[in-house]
Design a protein around this motif. Structure first.
Motif, PDB file in Angstrom:
ATOM      1  N   ASP A   1       0.826  -1.210   0.000  1.00 33.85           N
ATOM      2  CA  ASP A   1       0.000   0.000   0.000  1.00 33.85           C
ATOM      3  C   ASP A   1       0.859   1.259   0.000  1.00 33.85           C
ATOM      4  O   ASP A   1       0.469   2.277  -0.581  1.00 33.85           O
ATOM      5  N   THR A   2       2.004   1.177   0.674  1.00 34.68           N
ATOM      6  CA  THR A   2       2.941   2.300   0.697  1.00 34.68           C
ATOM      7  C   THR A   2       4.367   1.774   0.561  1.00 34.68           C
ATOM      8  O   THR A   2       4.703   0.705   1.077  1.00 34.68           O
ATOM      9  N   ILE A   3       5.183   2.547  -0.139  1.00 32.05           N
ATOM     10  CA  ILE A   3       6.614   2.246  -0.284  1.00 32.05           C
ATOM     11  C   ILE A   3       7.360   3.528   0.026  1.00 32.05           C
ATOM     12  O   ILE A   3       6.998   4.602  -0.473  1.00 32.05           O
ATOM     13  N   ILE A   4       8.412   3.425   0.842  1.00 31.07           N
ATOM     14  CA  ILE A   4       9.196   4.611   1.208  1.00 31.07           C
ATOM     15  C   ILE A   4      10.673   4.293   1.071  1.00 31.07           C
ATOM     16  O   ILE A   4      11.130   3.231   1.514  1.00 31.07           O
ATOM     17  N   LEU A   5      11.404   5.169   0.405  1.00 28.61           N
ATOM     18  CA  LEU A   5      12.836   4.981   0.183  1.00 28.61           C
ATOM     19  C   LEU A   5      13.617   5.971   1.032  1.00 28.61           C
ATOM     20  O   LEU A   5      13.280   7.153   1.071  1.00 28.61           O
ATOM     21  N   ALA A   6      14.677   5.489   1.666  1.00 25.19           N
ATOM     22  CA  ALA A   6      15.533   6.335   2.492  1.00 25.19           C
ATOM     23  C   ALA A   6      16.859   6.622   1.802  1.00 25.19           C
ATOM     24  O   ALA A   6      17.863   6.902   2.448  1.00 25.19           O
ATOM     25  N   ALA A   7      16.859   6.532   0.474  1.00 28.49           N
ATOM     26  CA  ALA A   7      18.037   6.854  -0.336  1.00 28.49           C
ATOM     27  C   ALA A   7      17.547   7.397  -1.662  1.00 28.49           C
ATOM     28  O   ALA A   7      16.445   7.066  -2.120  1.00 28.49           O
ATOM     29  N   ALA A   8      18.365   8.237  -2.283  1.00 22.61           N
ATOM     30  CA  ALA A   8      17.936   8.956  -3.486  1.00 22.61           C
ATOM     31  C   ALA A   8      18.332   8.226  -4.766  1.00 22.61           C
ATOM     32  O   ALA A   8      19.397   7.623  -4.853  1.00 22.61           O
ATOM     33  N   ALA A   9      17.447   8.301  -5.768  1.00 24.76           N
ATOM     34  CA  ALA A   9      17.721   7.724  -7.080  1.00 24.76           C
ATOM     35  C   ALA A   9      17.331   8.737  -8.153  1.00 24.76           C
ATOM     36  O   ALA A   9      16.525   9.644  -7.911  1.00 24.76           O
ATOM     37  N   SER A  10      17.898   8.572  -9.342  1.00 23.66           N
ATOM     38  CA  SER A  10      17.615   9.495 -10.438  1.00 23.66           C
ATOM     39  C   SER A  10      16.266   9.214 -11.090  1.00 23.66           C
ATOM     40  O   SER A  10      15.746  10.028 -11.849  1.00 23.66           O
ATOM     41  N   HIS A  11      15.696   8.045 -10.792  1.00 14.65           N
ATOM     42  CA  HIS A  11      14.379   7.689 -11.313  1.00 14.65           C
ATOM     43  C   HIS A  11      13.757   6.673 -10.353  1.00 14.65           C
ATOM     44  O   HIS A  11      14.447   6.115  -9.497  1.00 14.65           O
ATOM     45  N   VAL A  12      12.470   6.443 -10.519  1.00 11.89           N
ATOM     46  CA  VAL A  12      11.787   5.462  -9.676  1.00 11.89           C
ATOM     47  C   VAL A  12      12.059   4.068 -10.239  1.00 11.89           C
ATOM     48  O   VAL A  12      11.737   3.803 -11.404  1.00 11.89           O
ATOM     49  N   PRO A  13      12.654   3.166  -9.454  1.00 11.12           N
ATOM     50  CA  PRO A  13      12.899   1.811  -9.969  1.00 11.12           C
ATOM     51  C   PRO A  13      11.592   1.137 -10.398  1.00 11.12           C
ATOM     52  O   PRO A  13      10.623   1.106  -9.634  1.00 11.12           O
ATOM     53  N   GLN A  14      11.573   0.617 -11.619  1.00 10.43           N
ATOM     54  CA  GLN A  14      10.356   0.000 -12.146  1.00 10.43           C
ATOM     55  C   GLN A  14       9.845  -1.148 -11.285  1.00 10.43           C
ATOM     56  O   GLN A  14       8.627  -1.281 -11.087  1.00 10.43           O
ATOM     57  N   PRO A  15      10.714  -2.014 -10.729  1.00 10.65           N
ATOM     58  CA  PRO A  15      10.190  -3.097  -9.878  1.00 10.65           C
ATOM     59  C   PRO A  15       9.377  -2.580  -8.694  1.00 10.65           C
ATOM     60  O   PRO A  15       8.434  -3.249  -8.256  1.00 10.65           O
ATOM     61  N   LEU A  16       9.718  -1.405  -8.179  1.00 12.51           N
ATOM     62  CA  LEU A  16       8.959  -0.860  -7.054  1.00 12.51           C
ATOM     63  C   LEU A  16       7.581  -0.385  -7.515  1.00 12.51           C
ATOM     64  O   LEU A  16       6.580  -0.598  -6.813  1.00 12.51           O
ATOM     65  N   LEU A  17       7.518   0.219  -8.692  1.00 18.74           N
ATOM     66  CA  LEU A  17       6.218   0.608  -9.241  1.00 18.74           C
ATOM     67  C   LEU A  17       5.345  -0.628  -9.472  1.00 18.74           C
ATOM     68  O   LEU A  17       4.131  -0.594  -9.226  1.00 18.74           O
ATOM     69  N   ASP A  18       5.981  -1.705  -9.925  1.00 20.36           N
ATOM     70  CA  ASP A  18       5.243  -2.943 -10.187  1.00 20.36           C
ATOM     71  C   ASP A  18       4.691  -3.561  -8.910  1.00 20.36           C
ATOM     72  O   ASP A  18       3.736  -4.346  -8.962  1.00 20.36           O
ATOM     73  N   GLN A  19       5.288  -3.211  -7.760  1.00 22.05           N
ATOM     74  CA  GLN A  19       4.874  -3.797  -6.483  1.00 22.05           C
ATOM     75  C   GLN A  19       3.927  -2.894  -5.699  1.00 22.05           C
ATOM     76  O   GLN A  19       3.514  -3.230  -4.589  1.00 22.05           O
ATOM     77  N   LEU A  20       3.547  -1.760  -6.287  1.00 20.37           N
ATOM     78  CA  LEU A  20       2.654  -0.808  -5.624  1.00 20.37           C
ATOM     79  C   LEU A  20       1.199  -1.196  -5.882  1.00 20.37           C
ATOM     80  O   LEU A  20       0.781  -1.393  -7.018  1.00 20.37           O
ATOM     81  N   ALA A  21       0.426  -1.304  -4.821  1.00 20.45           N
ATOM     82  CA  ALA A  21      -0.978  -1.698  -4.929  1.00 20.45           C
ATOM     83  C   ALA A  21      -1.801  -0.605  -5.609  1.00 20.45           C
ATOM     84  O   ALA A  21      -1.397   0.568  -5.637  1.00 20.45           O
TER      85      ALA A  21
END
Length: 221
Positions: free
Chosen positions: A157-177
């Protein structure tokens, strides 16, 4: 008092002053303020830095990592749960970059289920030890590359990253409800907080405050 409760500069009174400062800085969600006031931040930092635990600053953890400043933790979580007026507002949560476990413990106050990832094995072991002191049974840890998430546990339901990236990793988008939200620092030199919402019309991005985080690295150590 025991080490979890704290004394002097690590006492509940000091924690209350931190919460009052967060309120003055613009954090309005009482659920978030209560969560930060509940978690004893001093047990997550090096003993020599315990007297600075409730300052609004990032502190070193070793391994090139830091514990995020309380305001940034509060701000990111407040944006994640905005307009969600339910008890376990975060829902099933994936945290990428657990570090010492401080933010993990705050997240655990707001949901029944947190999956915390960390790529540096000694830090993950420290996070486990820290959360064991708090008896937070709703947290599950995984040693792994945060870019990949935890596909076997999706959706989140929620995903939170504690480190910075230049783009949103696609696998994380795929795992978002559906209707899920992802919060992360976006960018290399110039970073901002990015909120991604998985709406019926697709992924909707909103950018917020300027921030400064360590980079999201690949692989494990």
């Amino acid at each position: 008092m025991n080490s979890v409760q704290g004394v002097g500069m690590t006492s509940q009174r000091t924690r209350a002053r931190m919460v009052a400062r967060l309120r003055e800085q613009g954090i309005r969600d009482e659920r978030v303020l209560t969560a930060l006031g509940t978690v004893p931040r001093h047990i997550f930092v090096e003993p020599a830095l315990a007297h600075r635990a409730y300052e609004d600053t990032a502190l070193p953890l070793g391994f090139g990592q830091t514990i995020s400043q309380p305001y940034v933790v509060a701000r990111m979580i407040e944006l994640l749960i905005a307009d969600r007026n339910v008890k376990n507002a975060l829902g099933k949560t994936l945290e990428v970059g657990a570090g010492c476990g401080y933010q993990t413990a705050v997240l655990a106050q707001l949901t029944r289920e947190v999956y915390a990832m960390e790529r540096i094995a000694p830090l993950l072991a420290r996070a486990r030890d820290n959360l064991r002191q708090l008896r937070l049974a709703q947290v599950r840890f995984k040693h792994g590359d945060g870019h990949l998430g935890i596909p076997e546990a999706k959706p989140f339901d929620t995903i939170i990253l504690a480190a910075a990236a230049s783009h949103v990793p696609q696998p994380l988008l795929d795992q978002l409800a559906p209707d899920g939200r992802l919060m992360m620092p976006l960018g290399d030199e110039n970073q901002v907080l990015l909120l991604v919402e998985n709406s019926a019309q697709g992924f909707v991005e909103t950018r917020f405050d300027a921030v400064r985080f360590v980079p999201l690295l690949s692989g494990v150590e």
